[in-house]
Design a protein around this motif. Sequence first.
Motif, PDB file in Angstrom:
ATOM      1  N   VAL A  25      58.473  29.393 -39.760  1.00 51.04           N
ATOM      2  CA  VAL A  25      59.346  28.393 -38.984  1.00 51.04           C
ATOM      3  C   VAL A  25      59.941  29.143 -37.679  1.00 51.04           C
ATOM      4  O   VAL A  25      60.464  30.203 -37.858  1.00 51.04           O
ATOM      5  CB  VAL A  25      60.430  27.390 -39.733  1.00 51.04           C
ATOM      6  N   GLU A  26      59.898  28.712 -36.546  1.00 52.07           N
ATOM      7  CA  GLU A  26      60.506  29.275 -35.416  1.00 52.07           C
ATOM      8  C   GLU A  26      61.043  28.069 -34.428  1.00 52.07           C
ATOM      9  O   GLU A  26      60.627  27.076 -34.254  1.00 52.07           O
ATOM     10  CB  GLU A  26      59.489  29.684 -34.384  1.00 52.07           C
ATOM     11  N   VAL A  27      62.559  28.352 -34.053  1.00 53.98           N
ATOM     12  CA  VAL A  27      63.330  27.578 -33.464  1.00 53.98           C
ATOM     13  C   VAL A  27      63.519  27.974 -32.149  1.00 53.98           C
ATOM     14  O   VAL A  27      63.911  29.135 -31.976  1.00 53.98           O
ATOM     15  CB  VAL A  27      64.662  27.323 -34.382  1.00 53.98           C
ATOM     16  N   ASP A  28      63.365  27.169 -31.193  1.00 57.90           N
ATOM     17  CA  ASP A  28      63.665  27.712 -29.665  1.00 57.90           C
ATOM     18  C   ASP A  28      64.764  26.735 -28.898  1.00 57.90           C
ATOM     19  O   ASP A  28      64.355  25.641 -29.005  1.00 57.90           O
ATOM     20  CB  ASP A  28      62.385  27.907 -28.874  1.00 57.90           C
ATOM     21  N   ILE A  29      65.709  27.213 -28.485  1.00 60.46           N
ATOM     22  CA  ILE A  29      66.786  26.496 -27.696  1.00 60.46           C
ATOM     23  C   ILE A  29      67.127  27.241 -26.465  1.00 60.46           C
ATOM     24  O   ILE A  29      67.422  28.555 -26.217  1.00 60.46           O
ATOM     25  CB  ILE A  29      68.118  26.308 -28.495  1.00 60.46           C
ATOM     26  N   ASN A  30      66.954  26.600 -25.377  1.00 59.03           N
ATOM     27  CA  ASN A  30      67.254  27.163 -23.950  1.00 59.03           C
ATOM     28  C   ASN A  30      67.878  25.998 -23.031  1.00 59.03           C
ATOM     29  O   ASN A  30      67.737  24.929 -23.276  1.00 59.03           O
ATOM     30  CB  ASN A  30      66.126  27.498 -23.423  1.00 59.03           C
ATOM     31  N   ARG A  31      68.523  26.717 -22.265  1.00 59.22           N
ATOM     32  CA  ARG A  31      69.386  25.851 -21.131  1.00 59.22           C
ATOM     33  C   ARG A  31      69.025  26.378 -19.571  1.00 59.22           C
ATOM     34  O   ARG A  31      69.184  27.539 -19.473  1.00 59.22           O
ATOM     35  CB  ARG A  31      70.748  25.666 -21.548  1.00 59.22           C
ATOM     36  N   GLY A  32      68.763  25.545 -18.630  1.00 59.85           N
ATOM     37  CA  GLY A  32      68.829  26.156 -17.614  1.00 59.85           C
ATOM     38  C   GLY A  32      68.871  25.285 -16.306  1.00 59.85           C
ATOM     39  O   GLY A  32      69.008  23.889 -16.428  1.00 59.85           O
ATOM     40  N   THR A  61      67.869  20.708 -20.712  1.00 60.79           N
ATOM     41  CA  THR A  61      68.319  21.440 -21.853  1.00 60.79           C
ATOM     42  C   THR A  61      67.144  21.236 -22.823  1.00 60.79           C
ATOM     43  O   THR A  61      66.565  20.263 -22.679  1.00 60.79           O
ATOM     44  CB  THR A  61      69.407  20.902 -22.823  1.00 60.79           C
ATOM     45  N   GLN A  62      66.360  22.528 -23.308  1.00 62.00           N
ATOM     46  CA  GLN A  62      65.240  22.163 -24.134  1.00 62.00           C
ATOM     47  C   GLN A  62      65.337  22.777 -25.713  1.00 62.00           C
ATOM     48  O   GLN A  62      65.987  23.698 -25.756  1.00 62.00           O
ATOM     49  CB  GLN A  62      64.164  23.110 -23.517  1.00 62.00           C
ATOM     50  N   ALA A 265      65.869  37.185 -34.727  1.00 60.03           N
ATOM     51  CA  ALA A 265      66.652  36.539 -33.586  1.00 60.03           C
ATOM     52  C   ALA A 265      66.253  37.081 -32.120  1.00 60.03           C
ATOM     53  O   ALA A 265      66.485  38.420 -32.295  1.00 60.03           O
ATOM     54  CB  ALA A 265      68.206  36.321 -33.676  1.00 60.03           C
ATOM     55  N   ASP A 266      66.036  36.278 -31.149  1.00 55.75           N
ATOM     56  CA  ASP A 266      65.862  36.841 -29.944  1.00 55.75           C
ATOM     57  C   ASP A 266      66.556  36.243 -28.686  1.00 55.75           C
ATOM     58  O   ASP A 266      66.659  34.999 -28.936  1.00 55.75           O
ATOM     59  CB  ASP A 266      64.459  36.813 -29.466  1.00 55.75           C
ATOM     60  N   LEU A 267      67.320  36.950 -28.052  1.00 49.77           N
ATOM     61  CA  LEU A 267      67.996  36.282 -26.805  1.00 49.77           C
ATOM     62  C   LEU A 267      67.017  36.524 -25.788  1.00 49.77           C
ATOM     63  O   LEU A 267      66.546  37.587 -25.352  1.00 49.77           O
ATOM     64  CB  LEU A 267      69.098  36.749 -26.471  1.00 49.77           C
ATOM     65  N   TRP A 292      61.566  25.651  -8.816  1.00 53.31           N
ATOM     66  CA  TRP A 292      62.242  26.926  -9.564  1.00 53.31           C
ATOM     67  C   TRP A 292      63.310  26.775 -10.585  1.00 53.31           C
ATOM     68  O   TRP A 292      63.947  25.821 -10.564  1.00 53.31           O
ATOM     69  CB  TRP A 292      63.104  27.485  -8.395  1.00 53.31           C
ATOM     70  N   ILE A 293      62.924  27.406 -11.816  1.00 54.35           N
ATOM     71  CA  ILE A 293      63.509  26.971 -12.940  1.00 54.35           C
ATOM     72  C   ILE A 293      64.038  28.311 -13.614  1.00 54.35           C
ATOM     73  O   ILE A 293      63.158  29.250 -13.715  1.00 54.35           O
ATOM     74  CB  ILE A 293      62.532  26.393 -14.131  1.00 54.35           C
ATOM     75  N   ASN A 294      65.288  28.508 -13.746  1.00 57.51           N
ATOM     76  CA  ASN A 294      65.942  29.724 -14.320  1.00 57.51           C
ATOM     77  C   ASN A 294      66.788  29.122 -15.744  1.00 57.51           C
ATOM     78  O   ASN A 294      67.516  28.172 -15.644  1.00 57.51           O
ATOM     79  CB  ASN A 294      66.756  30.459 -13.551  1.00 57.51           C
ATOM     80  N   SER A 295      66.471  29.972 -16.818  1.00 61.45           N
ATOM     81  CA  SER A 295      66.909  29.497 -18.084  1.00 61.45           C
ATOM     82  C   SER A 295      67.239  30.388 -18.832  1.00 61.45           C
ATOM     83  O   SER A 295      66.917  31.643 -18.531  1.00 61.45           O
ATOM     84  CB  SER A 295      65.882  28.485 -18.749  1.00 61.45           C
ATOM     85  N   VAL A 296      68.285  30.307 -19.888  1.00 62.60           N
ATOM     86  CA  VAL A 296      68.488  31.406 -20.965  1.00 62.60           C
ATOM     87  C   VAL A 296      68.451  30.722 -22.315  1.00 62.60           C
ATOM     88  O   VAL A 296      68.901  29.587 -22.298  1.00 62.60           O
ATOM     89  CB  VAL A 296      69.810  31.909 -20.892  1.00 62.60           C
ATOM     90  N   GLY A 297      68.135  31.221 -23.425  1.00 63.30           N
ATOM     91  CA  GLY A 297      67.910  30.877 -24.496  1.00 63.30           C
ATOM     92  C   GLY A 297      67.831  31.739 -25.553  1.00 63.30           C
ATOM     93  O   GLY A 297      67.967  32.835 -25.613  1.00 63.30           O
ATOM     94  N   VAL A 298      67.919  31.133 -26.799  1.00 64.46           N
ATOM     95  CA  VAL A 298      67.511  31.876 -28.022  1.00 64.46           C
ATOM     96  C   VAL A 298      66.424  31.408 -28.776  1.00 64.46           C
ATOM     97  O   VAL A 298      66.135  30.272 -29.184  1.00 64.46           O
ATOM     98  CB  VAL A 298      69.013  31.916 -28.775  1.00 64.46           C
ATOM     99  N   ARG A 299      65.750  32.440 -29.732  1.00 62.12           N
ATOM    100  CA  ARG A 299      64.532  32.121 -30.516  1.00 62.12           C
ATOM    101  C   ARG A 299      64.959  32.564 -31.962  1.00 62.12           C
ATOM    102  O   ARG A 299      65.118  33.812 -32.172  1.00 62.12           O
ATOM    103  CB  ARG A 299      63.212  32.561 -29.820  1.00 62.12           C
ATOM    104  N   LEU A 300      64.827  31.863 -32.831  1.00 60.84           N
ATOM    105  CA  LEU A 300      65.164  32.045 -34.171  1.00 60.84           C
ATOM    106  C   LEU A 300      63.648  32.130 -35.064  1.00 60.84           C
ATOM    107  O   LEU A 300      62.978  31.130 -34.794  1.00 60.84           O
ATOM    108  CB  LEU A 300      66.110  31.435 -34.778  1.00 60.84           C
TER     109      LEU A 300
END
Length: 302
Positions: A25-32, A61-62, A265-267, A292-300
Amino acid sequence: MNNYLLTLLAVTTTGLIQTTQALNVEVDINRGLNNNVFLESDDILRNAGDSSEQQSDDIQTQFGVMAAHEFLDQENSDASIMLDYFQESFEENDLETRIFSFSLPYSYYVGDYRFRSTYARTSYELSSEEVLLYNTGRFDLTKRLGDNRIGARFSLTNKTPKDERYEGYKGTSTGVKLYLQLRRIDHSIQLDADLFNNDYSDEFISTQGYYFQASFSQRYSGHDWRLAARYKNTQYNEDPLYDEIRNDQQYSLNYSHNFHIHDQADLYISSEYTNNISNIADEDDDFNYNQWINSVGVRLGF
């Protein structure tokens, strides 16, 4: 398509008793920040809502979840079940996109060759209403050249509208892809060339075209970064509303950087710029735009 699916299911169920792999399982959350939410080329969003109330510049938010289970693992073959869920929402726009996808890839290996067939079913929801349903069949042929890979993909997608706003998109999409991957210990390069044809019931939004993409990925001491560039050329059918046949040239550049903060976990940060240049640019319809999309997120990963 039905015959293809029945054949695939018959093949993949032949070794179910050898089910040994756990669920991944992989979970991905990002905001930009997205400076152009409603792209003219977006099949899902272009017909959404009242244009007078749309805010092009918005915070997005994705959230995504991918689950995969390899239920067949033999010496010359493997098969998996994959489930994907994607959700996107915005602060200012009353708009939420949800994508549900189920896929069943089956691979067979002969020497340095891999043959893979995949069935995928994808449902698109817009503001809690299902708008499009895709059924896709893909076939991949890949040859291993040492650490490198070269291959081709053939795909056919049947698109079924579930909302009257998207009746024009009823039809099929076909694609042919050639790719080359050069792999080394700490970096890789991939080159892609694609041909596509979208044959819809509304002939004026049917398109044909091609695109080229090149990407470079590097890994170094807990960091992964990737730079990709793409050129896409899209030709539309002749439309009596315009004096000339519409042709779009689109350029995209994407950069992403992953920071490994834990074994699971990855940032990451990501920046993507797209510029569309069209020969149609009159007062009523101007298909020249950029995003233009700029985002930051975390992947678990689990």
